[in-house]
Write a protein that holds these residues in place. Structure first.
Motif: not given
Length: 102
Positions: A16-22, A44-45, A74-77, A79-86
């Motif tokens: 959640l913190a990662l998403v809020r920062s990006r 992931g999350y 979605i944040v990968s467990k 790598t920490g990379e995040s992607v958007t999905v519909p």
């Protein structure tokens, strides 16, 4: 403790913190922040806004569909990379992520 850049999240709170920062924080029309929910799964999350339920009906009293658009993140467990999905139901969004990311 803040997460170091490039470090994969190890908890829902870190994701959640990662998403809020990006990403920009979703807001209601009055400027109130929309709460974010996190759904953890094996790789992931899934993070998404939780908008209040608004009863939308037409002049005849029939329910109207939800407005189109929006996305989940979605944040990968691994790598920490995040992607958007519909903005699909949770399990469908996760299935799409799996399909697109092996």
């Amino acid at each position: 403790m803040p997460q170091r850049p490039g470090t994969p999240p190890t908890s829902s709170e870190e994701a959640l913190a990662l998403v809020r920062s990006r990403y920009a924080e979703p807001k209601l029309p009055d400027g109130t922040p929309v709460p974010l929910a996190v759904h953890e799964f094996d790789i992931g999350y899934l993070v998404h806004p939780v908008f209040p339920q608004v009863s939308r009906i037409d002049a005849a009293g029939n329910p109207l569909p939800a407005p189109p658009g929006g996305a989940k993140i979605i944040v990968s467990k691994a790598t920490g990379e995040s992607v958007t999905v519909p903005n699909l139901p949770t399990e469908s969004a996760i299935a799409l992520y799996r399909e697109q990311n092996g």
